[in-house]
Motif scaffolding. Structure first.
Motif, PDB file in Angstrom:
ATOM      1  N   LEU A 149    -101.844 -39.299 -18.041  1.00 27.46           N
ATOM      2  CA  LEU A 149    -102.900 -40.191 -18.503  1.00 27.46           C
ATOM      3  C   LEU A 149    -102.748 -41.577 -17.883  1.00 27.46           C
ATOM      4  N   PRO A 150    -103.814 -42.310 -17.659  1.00 28.19           N
ATOM      5  CA  PRO A 150    -105.188 -41.859 -17.849  1.00 28.19           C
ATOM      6  C   PRO A 150    -105.636 -40.952 -16.710  1.00 28.19           C
ATOM      7  N   ILE A 151    -106.566 -40.068 -17.007  1.00 26.89           N
ATOM      8  CA  ILE A 151    -107.158 -39.210 -15.991  1.00 26.89           C
ATOM      9  C   ILE A 151    -108.444 -39.878 -15.514  1.00 26.89           C
ATOM     10  N   VAL A 154    -115.465 -40.495 -14.547  1.00 25.95           N
ATOM     11  CA  VAL A 154    -115.028 -40.026 -15.862  1.00 25.95           C
ATOM     12  C   VAL A 154    -113.592 -40.468 -16.078  1.00 25.95           C
ATOM     13  N   GLN A 155    -113.321 -40.932 -17.275  1.00 23.98           N
ATOM     14  CA  GLN A 155    -111.928 -41.233 -17.620  1.00 23.98           C
ATOM     15  C   GLN A 155    -111.545 -40.548 -18.919  1.00 23.98           C
ATOM     16  N   ILE A 156    -110.304 -40.124 -18.971  1.00 22.87           N
ATOM     17  CA  ILE A 156    -109.742 -39.571 -20.202  1.00 22.87           C
ATOM     18  C   ILE A 156    -108.503 -40.400 -20.520  1.00 22.87           C
ATOM     19  N   THR A 157    -108.513 -41.020 -21.689  1.00 16.76           N
ATOM     20  CA  THR A 157    -107.425 -41.954 -22.011  1.00 16.76           C
ATOM     21  C   THR A 157    -106.890 -41.718 -23.420  1.00 16.76           C
ATOM     22  N   LYS A 158    -105.738 -42.336 -23.669  1.00 18.52           N
ATOM     23  CA  LYS A 158    -105.234 -42.370 -25.035  1.00 18.52           C
ATOM     24  C   LYS A 158    -106.193 -43.204 -25.879  1.00 18.52           C
ATOM     25  N   PRO A 159    -106.295 -42.877 -27.164  1.00 16.14           N
ATOM     26  CA  PRO A 159    -107.263 -43.577 -28.015  1.00 16.14           C
ATOM     27  C   PRO A 159    -107.129 -45.095 -27.966  1.00 16.14           C
ATOM     28  N   GLU A 160    -105.897 -45.587 -27.996  1.00 18.73           N
ATOM     29  CA  GLU A 160    -105.728 -47.030 -28.102  1.00 18.73           C
ATOM     30  C   GLU A 160    -106.092 -47.765 -26.805  1.00 18.73           C
ATOM     31  N   SER A 174    -114.044 -34.995 -27.213  1.00 25.02           N
ATOM     32  CA  SER A 174    -112.769 -34.283 -27.135  1.00 25.02           C
ATOM     33  C   SER A 174    -112.547 -33.389 -28.349  1.00 25.02           C
ATOM     34  N   ASN A 175    -113.167 -33.724 -29.456  1.00 26.88           N
ATOM     35  CA  ASN A 175    -113.083 -32.834 -30.610  1.00 26.88           C
ATOM     36  C   ASN A 175    -113.796 -31.521 -30.323  1.00 26.88           C
ATOM     37  N   ARG A 176    -114.934 -31.614 -29.658  1.00 26.16           N
ATOM     38  CA  ARG A 176    -115.632 -30.390 -29.278  1.00 26.16           C
ATOM     39  C   ARG A 176    -114.879 -29.663 -28.186  1.00 26.16           C
ATOM     40  N   LEU A 177    -114.327 -30.438 -27.267  1.00 28.28           N
ATOM     41  CA  LEU A 177    -113.641 -29.855 -26.116  1.00 28.28           C
ATOM     42  C   LEU A 177    -112.262 -29.325 -26.476  1.00 28.28           C
ATOM     43  N   LYS A 178    -111.726 -29.780 -27.575  1.00 29.96           N
ATOM     44  CA  LYS A 178    -110.324 -29.511 -27.924  1.00 29.96           C
ATOM     45  C   LYS A 178    -109.428 -30.061 -26.813  1.00 29.96           C
ATOM     46  N   LEU A 179    -109.682 -31.316 -26.501  1.00 33.34           N
ATOM     47  CA  LEU A 179    -108.945 -32.009 -25.448  1.00 33.34           C
ATOM     48  C   LEU A 179    -107.950 -32.948 -26.107  1.00 33.34           C
ATOM     49  N   ARG A 180    -106.671 -32.632 -25.943  1.00 36.23           N
ATOM     50  CA  ARG A 180    -105.658 -33.366 -26.703  1.00 36.23           C
ATOM     51  C   ARG A 180    -104.453 -33.721 -25.839  1.00 36.23           C
ATOM     52  N   TYR A 181    -103.581 -34.512 -26.385  1.00 40.93           N
ATOM     53  CA  TYR A 181    -102.307 -34.750 -25.729  1.00 40.93           C
ATOM     54  C   TYR A 181    -101.243 -34.790 -26.806  1.00 40.93           C
ATOM     55  N   LYS A 182    -100.007 -34.745 -26.343  1.00 37.81           N
ATOM     56  CA  LYS A 182     -98.901 -34.716 -27.280  1.00 37.81           C
ATOM     57  C   LYS A 182     -98.281 -36.101 -27.331  1.00 37.81           C
TER      58      LYS A 182
END
Length: 429
Positions: A258-260, A295-301, A369-377
């Motif tokens: 991350l970030p993607i 497109v970006q995929i990031t941590k919530p904060e 991401s809730n619909r996508l089930k896109l998560r991180y640990k």
RNA sequence: GGAGAAAUGGCCGAGUGGUCGAAGGCGCGCGCCUGGAAAGUGCGUAUACUCCAAAAGGGUAUCAAGGGUUCGAAUCCCUUUUUCUCCGCCA
């Protein structure tokens, strides 16, 4: 899609925040909470039943095994029969419960997809586009009263609207000569700008399946806006956002990835049913158009910092083209169903004497991401939903419209310096 | 399009009816050992939902997906999907 947990834990604030979007959520939120309560109860009952059934089977298994070892086959047979009877009882009960749970799940899902995303606190409660807040305005607006782009396009042989009508229909222009080259140049310039800033270029399919459409929110909410290939149940993408974001459907991302940051050029297909009049003249609104997306995929904060970064990134690009532009923060009434916060970029179209939207940059928070089930640990080994963002960088047609109109001179249309290395010509004459 | 083979955890791979969420290895994490490292060694290492105030610890489901047989299914049967090999066609 909001998570049920979020809804359960924030009932009041959800209702009040959705009012900003002009959405009365009160009844539906209560229904969701109630349905979820019932569902959970029934699910627990069902699982208890399964647990009992498993235990019966295990006990029987152990006894059958032991008896068979001792050669007591008849006794084993009796144990078997008893177990079969019990199992049949469980099955009747569990089948009924399973149906009930499935129905509740469907009800819950059907209601969840009706709820829009929560707007960010900076989103104002305005009802429509006039209430959008102008965050920034920059560049000089040239004198008006010149040729509109559709006349310029014909005059210089750049776009053949008639041919498009013949081949397909209205809204499918044919670019020719320097017009076609200009398209290619813009796409290359945009992609290069994006990859220089660390976005990974991808070339996705232009047709997607229903799962992908659901993942980013086009389905079921905007079903009628996509072209649907019914024989194969595929949809033509309305934006690269759909395939690119869906790359991460059902993915648990490693934190160090991350970030993607992804960018893609694709044609976009939109039915735009119900549009008419001067809004659709020339390049203003098309059924097929070219767009480069980021497109970006990031941590919530970090998602709002990413949003700011993306806005700045798109701004650089608009500046490179030398077009007068403004940035708007969309109000609750104009922001999309899925977005928490959206900035629109508009460039000024001199001959039309109006602003044209060329980019829309949004933070969806965890709605997609809730619909996508896109998560991180997380460091604490918890899986958590990520935030998704996207923006146009940029959509071509209205950029072309503004370039043609704003840069027209007696000698021809001047190509912006940044674009010349890509076009190979500096004037269209 | 035709014929055949296959699909198991992050990866490789074992497992043809029971105590298997799944051997073993690799990888990864935390220790031990070391002056430091490598090697060695010990422990741990899927996901979702759920019970519990929380932790500890339970429960349920998941061995491509869906259905079936069975007291009991990773294992047997059916359907679908995907992958591989060969043939055909083709940019």
């Amino acid at each position: 899609m909001l998570t049920v947990k979020t809804i359960e834990n924030n009932r009041e604030s959800i209702v009040s925040r959705l009012k900003v979007k002009g959405f009365d959520a009160e009844a539906i939120v209560d229904e969701i909470i109630e349905t979820e309560g019932t569902r959970r109860k029934k699910q627990a009952e069902l699982e208890t039943l399964f647990a009992e059934q498993n235990r019966v089977a295990k006990d029987a298994g152990v006894r059958i095994g032991a008896l068979k070892k001792e050669g007591k086959h008849e006794e084993a047979e009796i144990v078997k029969q008893n177990a079969a009877e019990e199992s049949a009882k469980f099955k009747t009960l569990s089948a009924a419960l399973e149906t009930e749970v499935a129905q509740l799940e469907k009800q819950l899902h059907d209601k969840l997809v009706l709820l829009p995303n929560l707007p960010h606190e900076s989103v104002s409660a305005g009802k429509s586009a006039e209430h959008n807040e102008i965050v920034k305005e920059s560049g000089t607006i040239p004198e008006a009263t010149q040729l509109p782009h559709w006349e310029l396009a014909t005059k210089y042989g750049l776009i053949d609207f008639e041919a498009g009508n013949k081949l397909t229909g209205a809204g499918f222009p044919v670019y020719t000569g320097k017009g076609a080259k200009l398209q290619r140049a813009l796409i290359s310039l945009f992609l290069d700008h994006n990859t220089e800033k660390g976005y990974l270029e991808v070339q996705p399919p232009l047709l997607i399946n229903a799962d992908s459409g659901f993942g980013t929110g086009q389905l079921p909410d905007k079903e009628g806006q996509m072209y649907h290939v019914t024989d194969d149940d595929f949809y033509l993408i309305p934006t690269a956002e759909v395939p690119v974001t869906n790359l991460y459907r059902n993915v648990i991302v490693a934190e160090n990835e991350l970030p993607i940051k992804l960018t893609a050029y694709t044609p976009c297909f939109r039915r735009e049913a119900g549009s008419y009049g001067k809004d659709v003249r020339g390049l203003n609104r098309l059924h097929q158009f070219d767009k480069v997306e980021i497109v970006q995929i990031t941590k919530p904060e970090l998602s709002y910092a990413a949003l700011d970064e993306m806005v700045a990134h798109v701004e650089e690009l608009v500046k490179k083209l030398g077009l007068p532009y403004r940035i708007l923060r969309l109000c609750g009434g104009d922001i999309s169903f899925h977005s928490a916060l959206t900035y629109d970029f508009e460039v000024y179209s001199t001959a039309q004497e109006r602003w044209l939207e060329v980019s829309s940059v949004s933070n969806f928070e965890s709605f997609q991401s809730n619909r996508l089930k896109l998560r991180y640990k997380t460091q604490q080994k918890k899986t958590e939903l990520l935030h998704t963002l996207n923006g146009s960088s940029l959509a071509l047609p209205r950029i072309v419209a503004a370039l043609l109109e704003n840069n027209q001179t007696d000698k021809g249309i001047i190509i912006p310096d940044a674009l010349v290395p890509y076009t190979g010509f500096d004037i269209i004459s």
